[in-house]
Design a protein around this motif. Structure first.
Motif, PDB file in Angstrom:
ATOM      1  N   PHE A 199       0.823  -1.203   0.000  1.00  0.00           N
ATOM      2  CA  PHE A 199       0.000   0.000   0.000  1.00  0.00           C
ATOM      3  C   PHE A 199       0.864   1.262   0.000  1.00  0.00           C
ATOM      4  N   ILE A 200       1.996   1.204   0.692  1.00  0.00           N
ATOM      5  CA  ILE A 200       2.902   2.349   0.720  1.00  0.00           C
ATOM      6  C   ILE A 200       3.442   2.620  -0.680  1.00  0.00           C
ATOM      7  N   ILE A 201       3.924   1.568  -1.343  1.00  0.00           N
ATOM      8  CA  ILE A 201       4.451   1.726  -2.696  1.00  0.00           C
ATOM      9  C   ILE A 201       3.343   2.151  -3.651  1.00  0.00           C
ATOM     10  N   ILE A 202       2.177   1.529  -3.501  1.00  0.00           N
ATOM     11  CA  ILE A 202       1.052   1.845  -4.373  1.00  0.00           C
ATOM     12  C   ILE A 202       0.646   3.311  -4.246  1.00  0.00           C
ATOM     13  N   THR A 203       0.607   3.822  -3.021  1.00  0.00           N
ATOM     14  CA  THR A 203       0.258   5.225  -2.809  1.00  0.00           C
ATOM     15  C   THR A 203       1.247   6.144  -3.502  1.00  0.00           C
ATOM     16  N   ARG A 204       2.510   5.796  -3.392  1.00  0.00           N
ATOM     17  CA  ARG A 204       3.541   6.624  -4.023  1.00  0.00           C
ATOM     18  C   ARG A 204       3.396   6.622  -5.540  1.00  0.00           C
ATOM     19  N   VAL A 205       3.148   5.449  -6.111  1.00  0.00           N
ATOM     20  CA  VAL A 205       2.988   5.360  -7.562  1.00  0.00           C
ATOM     21  C   VAL A 205       1.718   6.080  -8.007  1.00  0.00           C
ATOM     22  N   TYR A 206       0.651   5.903  -7.228  1.00  0.00           N
ATOM     23  CA  TYR A 206      -0.629   6.546  -7.537  1.00  0.00           C
ATOM     24  C   TYR A 206      -0.502   8.063  -7.568  1.00  0.00           C
ATOM     25  N   VAL A 207       0.166   8.625  -6.558  1.00  0.00           N
ATOM     26  CA  VAL A 207       0.358  10.071  -6.511  1.00  0.00           C
ATOM     27  C   VAL A 207       1.365  10.512  -7.568  1.00  0.00           C
ATOM     28  N   LEU A 208       2.342   9.666  -7.821  1.00  0.00           N
ATOM     29  CA  LEU A 208       3.341   9.965  -8.845  1.00  0.00           C
ATOM     30  C   LEU A 208       2.687  10.178 -10.204  1.00  0.00           C
ATOM     31  N   TYR A 209       1.601   9.477 -10.441  1.00  0.00           N
ATOM     32  CA  TYR A 209       0.854   9.605 -11.691  1.00  0.00           C
ATOM     33  C   TYR A 209      -0.347  10.545 -11.540  1.00  0.00           C
ATOM     34  N   ASN A 210      -0.205  11.523 -10.649  1.00  0.00           N
ATOM     35  CA  ASN A 210      -1.230  12.544 -10.454  1.00  0.00           C
ATOM     36  C   ASN A 210      -2.599  11.940 -10.135  1.00  0.00           C
ATOM     37  N   LYS A 211      -2.589  10.885  -9.354  1.00  0.00           N
ATOM     38  CA  LYS A 211      -3.817  10.238  -8.897  1.00  0.00           C
ATOM     39  C   LYS A 211      -4.712   9.798 -10.054  1.00  0.00           C
ATOM     40  N   SER A 212      -4.063   9.187 -11.034  1.00  0.00           N
ATOM     41  CA  SER A 212      -4.778   8.693 -12.214  1.00  0.00           C
ATOM     42  C   SER A 212      -5.717   7.553 -11.834  1.00  0.00           C
ATOM     43  N   ARG A 213      -6.952   7.624 -12.285  1.00  0.00           N
ATOM     44  CA  ARG A 213      -7.919   6.566 -12.004  1.00  0.00           C
ATOM     45  C   ARG A 213      -7.545   5.269 -12.704  1.00  0.00           C
ATOM     46  N   ILE A 223      -4.494   4.194 -13.334  1.00  0.00           N
ATOM     47  CA  ILE A 223      -3.424   3.585 -12.539  1.00  0.00           C
ATOM     48  C   ILE A 223      -4.004   2.968 -11.272  1.00  0.00           C
ATOM     49  N   ALA A 224      -4.938   3.673 -10.637  1.00  0.00           N
ATOM     50  CA  ALA A 224      -5.572   3.155  -9.422  1.00  0.00           C
ATOM     51  C   ALA A 224      -6.301   1.849  -9.712  1.00  0.00           C
ATOM     52  N   LEU A 225      -7.011   1.794 -10.841  1.00  0.00           N
ATOM     53  CA  LEU A 225      -7.740   0.578 -11.210  1.00  0.00           C
ATOM     54  C   LEU A 225      -6.778  -0.569 -11.479  1.00  0.00           C
ATOM     55  N   LEU A 226      -5.700  -0.287 -12.197  1.00  0.00           N
ATOM     56  CA  LEU A 226      -4.702  -1.317 -12.503  1.00  0.00           C
ATOM     57  C   LEU A 226      -4.109  -1.897 -11.224  1.00  0.00           C
ATOM     58  N   LEU A 227      -3.713  -1.032 -10.305  1.00  0.00           N
ATOM     59  CA  LEU A 227      -3.090  -1.483  -9.066  1.00  0.00           C
ATOM     60  C   LEU A 227      -4.090  -2.223  -8.179  1.00  0.00           C
ATOM     61  N   PHE A 228      -5.337  -1.753  -8.183  1.00  0.00           N
ATOM     62  CA  PHE A 228      -6.374  -2.438  -7.410  1.00  0.00           C
ATOM     63  C   PHE A 228      -6.589  -3.853  -7.922  1.00  0.00           C
ATOM     64  N   VAL A 229      -6.639  -4.023  -9.239  1.00  0.00           N
ATOM     65  CA  VAL A 229      -6.839  -5.345  -9.836  1.00  0.00           C
ATOM     66  C   VAL A 229      -5.683  -6.276  -9.478  1.00  0.00           C
ATOM     67  N   LEU A 230      -4.475  -5.762  -9.522  1.00  0.00           N
ATOM     68  CA  LEU A 230      -3.310  -6.583  -9.226  1.00  0.00           C
ATOM     69  C   LEU A 230      -3.313  -7.061  -7.772  1.00  0.00           C
ATOM     70  N   VAL A 231      -3.579  -6.137  -6.863  1.00  0.00           N
ATOM     71  CA  VAL A 231      -3.601  -6.506  -5.445  1.00  0.00           C
ATOM     72  C   VAL A 231      -4.778  -7.433  -5.155  1.00  0.00           C
ATOM     73  N   ALA A 232      -5.921  -7.171  -5.769  1.00  0.00           N
ATOM     74  CA  ALA A 232      -7.087  -8.037  -5.576  1.00  0.00           C
ATOM     75  C   ALA A 232      -6.801  -9.444  -6.081  1.00  0.00           C
ATOM     76  N   ALA A 233      -6.114  -9.544  -7.204  1.00  0.00           N
ATOM     77  CA  ALA A 233      -5.753 -10.858  -7.744  1.00  0.00           C
ATOM     78  C   ALA A 233      -4.794 -11.586  -6.809  1.00  0.00           C
ATOM     79  N   GLU A 234      -3.859 -10.833  -6.246  1.00  0.00           N
ATOM     80  CA  GLU A 234      -2.900 -11.417  -5.304  1.00  0.00           C
ATOM     81  C   GLU A 234      -3.605 -11.961  -4.066  1.00  0.00           C
ATOM     82  N   ILE A 235      -4.489 -11.159  -3.494  1.00  0.00           N
ATOM     83  CA  ILE A 235      -5.214 -11.587  -2.295  1.00  0.00           C
ATOM     84  C   ILE A 235      -6.167 -12.744  -2.619  1.00  0.00           C
ATOM     85  N   SER A 236      -6.822 -12.660  -3.761  1.00  0.00           N
ATOM     86  CA  SER A 236      -7.746 -13.727  -4.164  1.00  0.00           C
ATOM     87  C   SER A 236      -7.022 -15.050  -4.333  1.00  0.00           C
ATOM     88  N   MET A 237      -5.840 -15.007  -4.927  1.00  0.00           N
ATOM     89  CA  MET A 237      -5.057 -16.230  -5.106  1.00  0.00           C
ATOM     90  C   MET A 237      -4.667 -16.818  -3.759  1.00  0.00           C
TER      91      MET A 237
END
Length: 282
Positions: free
Chosen positions: A109-123, A125-139
Motif C-alpha cells: 500500500f505504501i508503494i502503491i500510494t507513491r505510484v498513484y500520486v506519482l501519476y497525479n492520482k490517475s484513475r 493507474i488506481a484501477l490497474l493497481l487495485f486489480v493486481l492486489v485483488a488478484a494477489e489476495i484472491s489467489m
C-alpha cells in the motif's frame, strides 16, 4: 520436553530445531531494527498528527509484526513439543497465511500510494493497481481454502508439505511488484526528459522501489525453493516474511518523512506529481 512428542516421527526432530531457530532469529532481527531505528521513529513519526494515516500504518506494521512474532514463539513452543490436533494446526496455518499477507499488503500500500500520486492520482493507474492486489489476495484465499483443509496431518502437521499452488501465488506477487517498479521507472524516465530526474524525491522513489523489489524477489525465490527442496521447514518463511516486510515498510515511510523535512527539497523545481507526493506524506 513433553512425552507426547515421543510418538512423532524421528525425522521431525531436526526440522523442529531449525524452525525454532528461524523463528527466534527473525524475532531478533525485527527487535534489532526497532532499536536501531528508534531515533528516526521518534524524530519523524511521533510528531505527526493523530490523523496522519501513515503514522498509524507505521505503528501497525512495526508493532503489529512484533506482536505477531511474539505470539508465534508462544504457539511454536506448544506445537513443536506436543501432539497438536489437526484442526488447531490448520487454524494456525490459516492465521499465519492471512497475517503474512496482511503485512505484505500493508507494505504494498505504501508503494502503491507513491505510484498513484506519482501519476497525479490517475484513475486508470488506481484501477490497474487495485486489480493486481485483488488478484494477489484472491489467489492467497483460494489456495488457502482449497489446500489447508487437506494438508497431510500428523502429530507435527506444522511440517506438512506446502501445496504446489504456492508457485501461482508467488507469480501474482511478483507481477504486482514488477508492475509497481515498472511504473516508477517509466515516470522516472519521463521526468528526466523534463529535467526532473535528479531531484532527491524522484531519486528516493527509484532507490526505494528497486530495493523493495529486490527484497520481495528474494523472499519469493526463497519461499518457492523451500517449498520444493526443504518441504518440512518451509514454514520458516512466514516468520521471515513478517519481519522483512515490517522492516521494509517502516523504512519506506521514514525515508519519505526524512526527505520531506530536508530544507534543500524546497529549492527543487519539481513537477506537480512530486508536489502531490510531498503533500501525501506530510
Amino acid at each position: 520436553m513433553n512425552m507426547n512428542a515421543v510418538s512423532s516421527p524421528p525425522q521431525f526432530g531436526w526440522a523442529a530445531q531449525i524452525v525454532r531457530y528461524h523463528s527466534i532469529a527473525s524475532l531478533i532481527f525485527l527487535a534489532w531494527d526497532i532499536l536501531v531505528s528508534l531515533d528516526d521513529e521518534v524524530q519523524y513519526i511521533w510528531p505527526k498528527t493523530r490523523t496522519a494515516k501513515f503514522k498509524w500504518l507505521y505503528m501497525v506494521i512495526r508493532y503489529g509484526a512484533l506482536g505477531q512474532q511474539l505470539f508465534n514463539q508462544f504457539v511454536l513452543g506448544y506445537m513443536l513439543n506436543n501432539e497438536t490436533p489437526p484442526r488447531i494446526c490448520r487454524a494456525w496455518l490459516l492465521y499465519a497465511i492471512s497475517t503474512t499477507q496482511a503485512m505484505s499488503t500493508a507494505v504494498e500500500f505504501i508503494i502503491i500510494t507513491r505510484v498513484y500520486v506519482l501519476y497525479n492520482k490517475s484513475r486508470l493507474i488506481a484501477l490497474l493497481l487495485f486489480v493486481l492486489v485483488a488478484a494477489e489476495i484472491s489467489m492467497m484465499v483460494i489456495n488457502s481454502v482449497h489446500t489447508v483443509p487437506i494438508l497431510q496431518s500428523s502429530s507435527r502437521c506444522i511440517f506438512a508439505k506446502p501445496p504446489r499452488e504456492i508457485v501461482y501465488y508467488s507469480l501474482t506477487v511478483l507481477l504486482t511488484q514488477s508492475t509497481l517498479l515498472a511504473l516508477t521507472v517509466i515516470k522516472h524516465t519521463v521526468s528526466r526528459r523534463m529535467g526532473l530526474g535528479r531531484t532527491p524525491l524522484v531519486s528516493q522513489l527509484i532507490r526505494d522501489g528497486t530495493v523493495f523489489y529486490g527484497i520481495m524477489f528474494v523472499l519469493i525465490f526463497t519461499t518457492v525453493t523451500f517449498s520444493k527442496v526443504d518441504k518440512q521447514i518451509s514454514v520458516v518463511m512466514f516468520f521471515w516474511s513478517t519481519s522483512v516486510s515490517s522492516v521494509s515498510g517502516c523504512r519506506l515511510i521514514v525515508n519519505m518523512e526524512r526527505l520531506s523535512k530536508n530544507d534543500d527539497m524546497q529549492a527543487d523545481t519539481i513537477g506537480q506529481f512530486t508536489s502531490n507526493i510531498e503533500l501525501e506524506f506530510l
